[in-house]
Design a protein around this motif. Structure first.
Motif, short mmCIF file in Angstrom:
data_model
loop_
_atom_site.label_atom_id
_atom_site.label_comp_id
_atom_site.label_asym_id
_atom_site.label_seq_id
_atom_site.Cartn_x
_atom_site.Cartn_y
_atom_site.Cartn_z
N LEU A 159 52.94 31.54 30.23
CA LEU A 159 53.32 32.95 30.03
C LEU A 159 54.47 33.30 30.97
O LEU A 159 54.71 32.59 31.95
N ALA A 160 55.12 34.40 30.68
CA ALA A 160 56.08 34.92 31.64
C ALA A 160 55.28 35.27 32.89
O ALA A 160 54.13 35.70 32.79
N PRO A 161 55.85 35.10 34.07
CA PRO A 161 55.08 35.32 35.32
C PRO A 161 54.38 36.67 35.37
O PRO A 161 53.19 36.73 35.71
N ASP A 162 55.08 37.73 35.00
CA ASP A 162 54.43 39.05 35.06
C ASP A 162 53.28 39.17 34.08
O ASP A 162 52.24 39.75 34.39
N ALA A 163 53.49 38.59 32.90
CA ALA A 163 52.42 38.62 31.90
C ALA A 163 51.21 37.86 32.43
O ALA A 163 50.06 38.27 32.24
N ALA A 164 51.46 36.74 33.12
CA ALA A 164 50.36 35.94 33.67
C ALA A 164 49.59 36.75 34.72
O ALA A 164 48.36 36.75 34.75
N ARG A 165 50.34 37.47 35.54
CA ARG A 165 49.69 38.28 36.58
C ARG A 165 48.86 39.41 35.97
O ARG A 165 47.74 39.68 36.40
N THR A 166 49.40 40.03 34.94
CA THR A 166 48.64 41.10 34.27
C THR A 166 47.36 40.54 33.65
O THR A 166 46.29 41.12 33.74
N ARG A 167 47.54 39.38 33.04
CA ARG A 167 46.40 38.81 32.32
C ARG A 167 45.25 38.46 33.27
O ARG A 167 44.09 38.74 32.97
N ILE A 168 45.56 37.86 34.37
CA ILE A 168 44.48 37.45 35.27
C ILE A 168 43.74 38.67 35.81
O ILE A 168 42.53 38.65 35.99
N ARG A 169 44.48 39.77 35.99
CA ARG A 169 43.82 41.00 36.47
C ARG A 169 42.89 41.56 35.39
O ARG A 169 41.78 42.01 35.68
N ALA A 170 43.38 41.49 34.16
CA ALA A 170 42.54 41.99 33.06
C ALA A 170 41.26 41.16 32.93
O ALA A 170 40.17 41.70 32.71
N LEU A 171 41.41 39.86 33.13
CA LEU A 171 40.25 38.98 32.96
C LEU A 171 39.20 39.18 34.04
O LEU A 171 38.01 38.98 33.81
N THR A 172 39.62 39.55 35.20
CA THR A 172 38.69 39.60 36.31
C THR A 172 38.25 41.01 36.68
O THR A 172 37.44 41.20 37.57
N THR A 173 38.78 41.99 35.96
CA THR A 173 38.33 43.36 36.23
C THR A 173 37.03 43.57 35.47
O THR A 173 36.90 43.12 34.34
N SER A 174 36.13 44.27 36.07
CA SER A 174 34.85 44.48 35.39
C SER A 174 35.09 45.35 34.16
O SER A 174 36.02 46.13 34.10
N ARG A 175 34.18 45.16 33.16
CA ARG A 175 34.33 45.95 31.95
C ARG A 175 34.14 47.41 32.26
O ARG A 175 33.36 47.80 33.13
N GLU A 176 34.84 48.20 31.52
CA GLU A 176 34.83 49.65 31.74
C GLU A 176 33.40 50.18 31.81
O GLU A 176 32.56 49.83 30.98
N GLY A 177 33.15 50.97 32.79
CA GLY A 177 31.86 51.64 32.86
C GLY A 177 30.72 50.75 33.30
O GLY A 177 29.57 51.12 33.18
N HIS A 178 31.02 49.54 33.72
CA HIS A 178 29.93 48.63 34.06
C HIS A 178 29.82 48.36 35.53
O HIS A 178 29.29 47.34 35.94
N ARG A 179 30.37 49.22 36.31
CA ARG A 179 30.14 49.02 37.73
C ARG A 179 29.45 50.21 38.35
O ARG A 179 29.58 51.33 37.85
#
Ligand SMILES: Nc1nc2c(ncn2[C@@H]2O[C@H](COP(=O)(O)OP(=O)(O)OP(=O)(O)O)[C@@H](O)[C@H]2O)c(=O)[nH]1
Ligand SMILES: [Mg+2]
Length: 641
Positions: free
Chosen positions: A621-641
């Motif tokens: 991926l483009a570097p920025d896209a990769a950084r965004t993606r990893i954050r999305a993957l590791t953020t808890s699902r909405e409302g589940h914390r």
């Protein structure tokens, strides 16, 4: 050129067979005993071509009460009837019984032939005709035309034929549902040909070469030859009298009462459900009474079970019954039957078969309500009544007696107005769908209650609880998710608002483990250690991952989300400048260990950020896209914390 079938009916000796002979030139009484006794015993057959070109096949029936079973075998599938009443005797008991039977069988077209007109004067004839109108009142033949004839003097015959043609002209064409069946009324062998069966063909066409089976019994064979009115033909049309020459079926394997059809297209049954319409004046049917049932060309003994309570029965009107047959018959929903009492011999009633499934029903108001819906006049409401369970359109149509065209329109109608729901290849009523939805919600809620750490009920467990085939279940889940009734969590199903909740003990264990993970974010304890040293079992770990507190990496590792992000950021930054990265370089850059780096790099591959190339990784991926993606993957699902 169309062919039609006309039956005779009427009291013994009133001149039925003589009239058919006069019209066709063929004496339908072919048995020696019939000729000696001067009376019809079994069915007789003859035919003529009317002036308009219509071919009319006649089925001549006996009038004597002792042979009424033969009358019933012949009269079922006719287009119209000639009700014969002798002018010198007028309406007699068998005139009335035959009239009642015609009504029960739904034969509504006919001509009254006032025969033996030569034996009476005009005044008498007028009196008898008036009498006849009284007897016909309230029956389907109430307004049928009456023609005075004398077979002896050959008067009135042309007028009779013309009137008959007019009556037949108003009859609807025979239906063709593509499921031909021939209720057999005769079976015999012909030298040089072998087995021959005859009958009136219903619901479809037969062609030479067709594979057929005789039901019940199931003898299999092929059609070797076909004839209508002694003329050989390649294809026989519904509504015509047909003689079928069979190969592969012995004479002993076929008999009157069986049905010849394509193999597998019809089944036999020993349980018939219908609303029994009683004949006026007959002794009412009693619970468990032994009766005779006539359906198609078949007859069998049966016992009756009422489905209505005593109060409903006391009214003496129509009543829902199940007939338990002594021997099976091949019958379909929509067929009509007649119930008779063997002794004293009389017709009790009859009606339209509403169900042929071999299911004994309970004597309850709901049972009757359900049957009434299924027997309802509109095709859509009938179809809907058969969708109490998941059924394919053709299964539902068979149950409700709909042909293919009516079925397709009805299916479109019930789906469009939302009264039924399509699930894969099948349909179910809205109520049935609600039942499934409630069931899935219930077992999801149960799982949430019993196993609060689990994300939900495994799909497969839910599927087998509902007893649904995979495709239908998949369609159900898709619909429930679209309707917001359940949520998919990986391979589990959950209520949409379900949140995994940890108990206080679990939370304190997790606090300790979390501290241990945070102490060395990129060399944390593995899954085994988390369990043995911190009491974080697999289920708790899954719940924590679901909540977003940890990220499972491979099978043996778990990291805090921040650690995964930090690792990924380092790898992405290196790839941005160096284009490739090895395991060793990744370890050195992040201060981790080979043991931990291997699964982390694999994780980045699996999530589509990087790809392995020999010993190196490259960025996908483009570097920025990769950084965004990893954050999305590791953020808890909405409302589940
Ligand atoms: N005079 C006169 N006699 C007739 C006429 N039609 C029939 N018959 C006689 O009436 C008797 C009975 O006639 P069938 O034709 O056998 O009567 P059926 O209605 O077929 O009788 P079953 O089949 O036994 O019910 C015979 O003796 C006939 O010759 C007619 O138009 N005029
Ligand atoms: Mg006769």
């Amino acid at each position: 050129m169309s062919t039609r079938v006309v039956g005779t009916a009427g009291h013994v000796d009133h001149g039925k067979s003589t009239l058919i002979t006069a019209l066709t030139g063929t004496d339908p009484d072919r048995l020696r005993e019939e000729r000696e006794r001067g009376m019809t015993i079994d069915l007789g057959f003859a035919w003529m071509t009317a002036p308009s070109g219509t071919e009319i096949g006649f089925v001549d029936v006996p009038g004597h009460q002792d042979f009424i079973r033969n009358m019933l075998a012949g009269i079922g599938s006719i287009d119209a009837v000639i009700l014969v009443i002798a002018a010198d005797e007028g309406v007699m008991p068998q005139t009335r019984e035959h009239l009642a039977i015609l009504g029960l069988l739904g034969i509504e077209r006919g001509v009254i032939a006032l025969t033996k007109r030569d034996l009476v004067d005009d005044e008498w004839a007028t009196l008898v005709s008036a009498d006849i109108r009284v007897a016909l009142a309230g029956t389907p033949l109430a307004t049928a035309p009456l023609v005075e004839v004398s077979a002896a003097k050959r008067t009135g015959l042309d007028r009779l034929v013309a009137t008959l043609e007019e009556t037949l002209g108003a009859a609807p064409p025979r239906r063709d549902t593509g499921r031909p069946r021939l209720p057999i009324d005769r079976a015999f062998t012909m030298t040089g040909f072998g087995t021959v069966v005859t009958g009136t063909l219903l619901d479809g066409t037969f062609a030479v070469g067709d594979e057929v089976a005789a039901i019940p019994g199931g003898a299999h064979g092929r059609i070797r030859g076909l004839q209508t009115h002694r003329q050989p033909l390649e294809t026989a049309r519904p509504g015509s009298r047909v003689a079928v020459n069979l190969t592969g079926i012995e004479k002993d394997d076929v008999a009157r009462g069986m049905v010849l059809a394509r193999p597998g297209s019809i089944r036999d049954t020993s349980l018939l459900t219908l609303q029994l319409i009683p004949v006026r004046g007959a002794i009412p049917l009693a619970q468990d009474e032994e009766v005779k049932v006539h359906v198609g060309t078949a007859e069998t003994m049966a016992r009756a079970s009422f489905l209505e309570d005593d109060e409903a029965l006391a009214s003496g009107g129509a009543a829902w019954v199940q007939l338990r047959l002594a021997t099976p018959v091949a019958a379909a929903v929509g067929d009509r039957l007649v119930v008779r009492r063997p002794s004293p011999s009389e017709t009790i009633g009859g009606g339209v078969i509403a169900d042929v499934s071999a299911k004994r029903l309970r004597r309850r108001a709901e049972t009757v309500a359900d049957l009434e819906r299924r027997a309802a006049p509109s095709p859509a409401s009938r179809l809907l009544a058969s969708l109490d369970e998941l059924r394919t359109p053709s299964e539902a149509a068979e149950r409700s007696g709909l042909d293919a065209a009516a079925r397709d329109t009805a299916v479109a109608e019930v789906v469009a107005d939302g009264s039924a729901v399509r699930l894969g290849d099948a349909l179910i009523s809205r109520a049935g769908y609600e039942g499934f939805a409630a069931h899935v919600e219930r077992i999801s809620a149960q799982t949430h209650r019993r196993a609060p750490l689990r994300v939900g009920v495994p799909r497969e467990e839910a599927r087998s609880a509902l007893g649904l085939a995979a495709k239908r279940f998949t369609a159900l889940v898709a619909r429930l998710v679209a309707d917001g009734r359940v949520a998919e969590r990986g391979s589990a199903l959950a209520l949409p608002d379900h949140v995994v909740r940890l108990g206080a003990d679990d939370e304190s264990r997790w606090a300790r483990a979390r501290a241990a993970l945070a102490a060395v974010p990129l060399q944390p304890p593995d899954v085994g250690q988390l369990e043995s040293e911190y009491g974080i079992g697999r289920e708790l770990l899954a719940a924590l991952a679901e909540r977003g507190d940890v990220v499972r990496v491979g099978t043996d590792a778990a990291f805090l989300p921040d650690a995964v992000v930090r690792f990924a950021d380092a790898v992405v930054a290196e790839l941005e400048s160096a284009r490739t990265i090895t395991v060793g370089r990744a370890r050195d850059l992040t201060g981790s260990s080979r043991k931990h780096v291997l699964p982390l790099l694999q994780y980045l591959d699996d999530e589509g950020l990087t790809r392995r190339q020999g010993d190196d990784r490259i960025l996908l991926l483009a570097p920025d896209a990769a950084r965004t993606r990893i954050r999305a993957l590791t953020t808890s699902r909405e409302g589940h914390r």
